[in-house]
Enzyme design. Structure first.
Site, PDB file in Angstrom:
ATOM      1  N   ASP A  53       3.876  -0.308 -72.425  1.00 63.87           N
ATOM      2  CA  ASP A  53       3.318   0.091 -73.620  1.00 63.87           C
ATOM      3  C   ASP A  53       2.449   1.417 -73.249  1.00 63.87           C
ATOM      4  O   ASP A  53       0.964   1.389 -73.419  1.00 63.87           O
ATOM      5  CB  ASP A  53       2.598  -0.935 -74.550  1.00 63.87           C
ATOM      6  CG  ASP A  53       1.793  -0.713 -75.670  1.00 63.87           C
ATOM      7  OD1 ASP A  53       2.482   0.569 -76.314  1.00 63.87           O
ATOM      8  OD2 ASP A  53       0.887  -0.993 -76.094  1.00 63.87           O
TER       9      ASP A  53
ATOM     10  N   ARG B  55       2.724  -8.426 -80.403  1.00 59.81           N
ATOM     11  CA  ARG B  55       2.136  -9.223 -79.633  1.00 59.81           C
ATOM     12  C   ARG B  55       2.623 -10.708 -79.891  1.00 59.81           C
ATOM     13  O   ARG B  55       2.682 -11.460 -78.985  1.00 59.81           O
ATOM     14  CB  ARG B  55       0.522  -9.142 -79.534  1.00 59.81           C
ATOM     15  CG  ARG B  55       0.071  -7.628 -78.835  1.00 59.81           C
ATOM     16  CD  ARG B  55      -1.274  -7.903 -78.744  1.00 59.81           C
ATOM     17  NE  ARG B  55      -2.080  -7.581 -79.874  1.00 59.81           N
ATOM     18  CZ  ARG B  55      -2.630  -6.085 -80.268  1.00 59.81           C
ATOM     19  NH1 ARG B  55      -2.188  -5.238 -79.074  1.00 59.81           N
ATOM     20  NH2 ARG B  55      -3.030  -5.680 -81.232  1.00 59.81           N
TER      21      ARG B  55
ATOM     22  N   PHE C  34      -0.025  -0.814 -68.442  1.00 56.78           N
ATOM     23  CA  PHE C  34      -0.875  -0.153 -69.524  1.00 56.78           C
ATOM     24  C   PHE C  34      -1.562  -0.874 -70.551  1.00 56.78           C
ATOM     25  O   PHE C  34      -1.575  -0.632 -71.881  1.00 56.78           O
ATOM     26  CB  PHE C  34       0.082   0.952 -70.225  1.00 56.78           C
ATOM     27  CG  PHE C  34       0.856   1.765 -69.539  1.00 56.78           C
ATOM     28  CD1 PHE C  34       0.467   3.011 -68.814  1.00 56.78           C
ATOM     29  CD2 PHE C  34       2.289   1.496 -69.486  1.00 56.78           C
ATOM     30  CE1 PHE C  34       1.254   3.841 -68.070  1.00 56.78           C
ATOM     31  CE2 PHE C  34       2.978   2.262 -68.548  1.00 56.78           C
ATOM     32  CZ  PHE C  34       2.473   3.382 -67.932  1.00 56.78           C
TER      33      PHE C  34
ATOM     34  N   ASP D 133      -3.787  -1.253 -65.390  1.00 53.54           N
ATOM     35  CA  ASP D 133      -4.181  -0.173 -66.279  1.00 53.54           C
ATOM     36  C   ASP D 133      -4.837   0.839 -65.218  1.00 53.54           C
ATOM     37  O   ASP D 133      -5.637   0.423 -64.260  1.00 53.54           O
ATOM     38  CB  ASP D 133      -5.093  -0.556 -67.363  1.00 53.54           C
ATOM     39  CG  ASP D 133      -5.161   0.769 -68.414  1.00 53.54           C
ATOM     40  OD1 ASP D 133      -4.467   0.563 -69.458  1.00 53.54           O
ATOM     41  OD2 ASP D 133      -5.665   1.804 -68.116  1.00 53.54           O
ATOM     42  N   SER D 134      -4.783   2.194 -65.417  1.00 54.97           N
ATOM     43  CA  SER D 134      -5.455   3.014 -64.503  1.00 54.97           C
ATOM     44  C   SER D 134      -6.707   3.190 -64.711  1.00 54.97           C
ATOM     45  O   SER D 134      -7.626   3.659 -63.878  1.00 54.97           O
ATOM     46  CB  SER D 134      -4.676   4.464 -64.549  1.00 54.97           C
ATOM     47  OG  SER D 134      -4.947   4.984 -65.803  1.00 54.97           O
TER      48      SER D 134
ATOM     49  N   CYS E 181       4.724   5.423 -78.467  1.00 50.93           N
ATOM     50  CA  CYS E 181       4.211   5.613 -79.750  1.00 50.93           C
ATOM     51  C   CYS E 181       3.847   7.252 -79.903  1.00 50.93           C
ATOM     52  O   CYS E 181       3.146   7.743 -80.494  1.00 50.93           O
ATOM     53  CB  CYS E 181       2.509   5.295 -79.434  1.00 50.93           C
ATOM     54  SG  CYS E 181       1.605   5.688 -77.892  1.00 50.93           S
TER      55      CYS E 181
END
Length: 391
Positions: free
Chosen positions: A295, A210, A226, A248-249, A335
């Site tokens: 991400d 970040r 995301f 984002d969902s 990830c």
């Protein structure tokens, strides 16, 4: 202490200090061993190898020590002290500008199955093995002593990491109790949802990435896919972004993102948040972004899902390549532990070729120093990322 006996020749990985014993390597176990028990691991001829937590499944023993010692208060105190000393040595702990860091990172700190993240005066402890769950009170007591006033509250959050268990006390405070969930990372404030949020409430592992994004953000039109709780978004805003869109969902994640942006940039009209599926948003988005962050959550949590995961990474990155402006910058991550750096790079390269874009690598990213990788346990290297310049 009951014993687990290995098959002939199956001790070689342990001789090289790998901290896992797989079920296929076991010849026999003593009668009466229960999941979560501390056991001695011995060779087929009875020679001592290690001490660890026993659990049914593919990974049958997670090694706590290669010394023939008792797992008692002194052991927990020593391991936790070592973890804190390392964070102090690298300047992560006791930093007045940053009270957010990972104190214990499983195998990376020789405590397989245990995660501890620090958020200001609250430590969030998470078990990924039954053995660590059963030891939670002893660990919390040692943690409280080792931190010596640095934390006043210890919250235990293992309901989602041990979903097959029905025991009580999977979530809740073991020490203290606080509803002050605002912490600071590199001078920026954010709310931590350790009650219902993912992981321990925030993705501590992206802190340095970040910070890097902030340096690229001046004058940029940023899309944070995301976004979860918006970490990349408010770093981009501090970096001088022209606009930042967070997607984002999860409606709850979007609400937390809005709260975090408001904490740092109250009333700032540069930011907008959208609750929508990432692929659908990218499909309808125009080509007006010149800095995009991808991400996503882990696309593969086991090897059987690897093929589909790589197809997912390719599809996602191809869509971003198609949408990003000429001269744009893409931060893209995986990830998934079973996705290697080579797997991920090949998926991204394939995406670039399919999108017919010229792409140059600016940075290769990974997890930060407070998420250390045990040199004998390469599986601990899970986070990988690329910063790309897209023509």
């Amino acid at each position: 202490m009951k014993q687990v006996r290995l098959r002939k020749g199956k001790e070689e990985s342990l001789r090289r200090f790998h901290p896992w014993v797989f079920s296929g390597a076991i010849a026999s176990i003593d009668e009466g061993i229960q999941e979560g028990d501390v056991v001695r691991v011995v060779t087929n001829t009875g020679d001592f190898i290690a001490v660890g937590h026993y659990q049914e499944g593919s990974i049958a023993v997670r090694v706590l020590t290669f010394s023939d010692v008792q797992i008692d208060d002194e052991f927990w105190h020593s391991r936790l002290s070592s973890a804190l000393q390392m964070r102090q040595a690298i300047g992560i702990a006791d930093n007045p500008n940053n009270n957010t860091y990972r104190l214990v990172h499983g195998e990376g700190d020789n405590l397989p199955g245990l995660i501890v993240d620090v958020y200001d005066e609250t430590a969030v402890m998470q078990a990924h093995s039954i053995g660590m769950h059963l030891c939670r009170k002893e660990i919390a007591r040692a943690l409280n002593e080792v931190m010596d006033g640095r934390v006043k509250h210890i919250y235990y959050k293992s309901e989602t990491t041990l979903p097959f268990m029905t025991a009580d006390d999977m979530n809740g405070f073991l020490v203290g109790g606080s509803d002050n969930n605002i912490a600071t990372e590199n001078g920026l404030k954010f709310r931590v949802d350790w009650l219902k949020g993912q992981k321990t409430g925030f993705f501590v592992d992206q802190r340095e990435n970040r910070s890097l994004l902030e340096k690229f953000s001046k004058g940029k039109r940023v899309l944070n896919m995301f976004c979860y709780t918006g970490g990349f978004s408010f770093y981009a805003m501090r970096g001088g972004a022209e606009l930042v869109h967070s997607v984002d969902s999860s409606a709850k994640a979007i609400e937390l993102t809005k709260q975090n942006v408001e904490l740092n940039f109250p009333g700032d009209a540069r930011h907008e948040a959208y609750c929508e599926d990432a692929f659908k948003y990218l499909e309808r988005a125009g080509s007006n972004y010149n800095l995009i962050i991808l991400d996503p959550p882990a696309f593969a949590k086991h090897r059987g899902a690897l093929h589909n995961a790589l197809k997912g990474y390719t599809r996602l990155n191809q869509k971003a390549f198609e949408k990003i402006e000429h001269g744009g910058i893409l931060f893209t991550f995986s990830c998934s532990q079973v996705v290697t750096k080579d797997h991920f790079r090949n998926a991204v390269f394939t995406a670039a070729a399919l999108a017919k874009r010229k792409v140059r690598i600016l940075h290769q990213l990974h997890q930060p120093a407070d998420h250390p990788i045990n040199i004998y346990h390469p599986e601990g290297e899970y986070l990988k990322g690329l910063v790309l310049y897209v023509e």
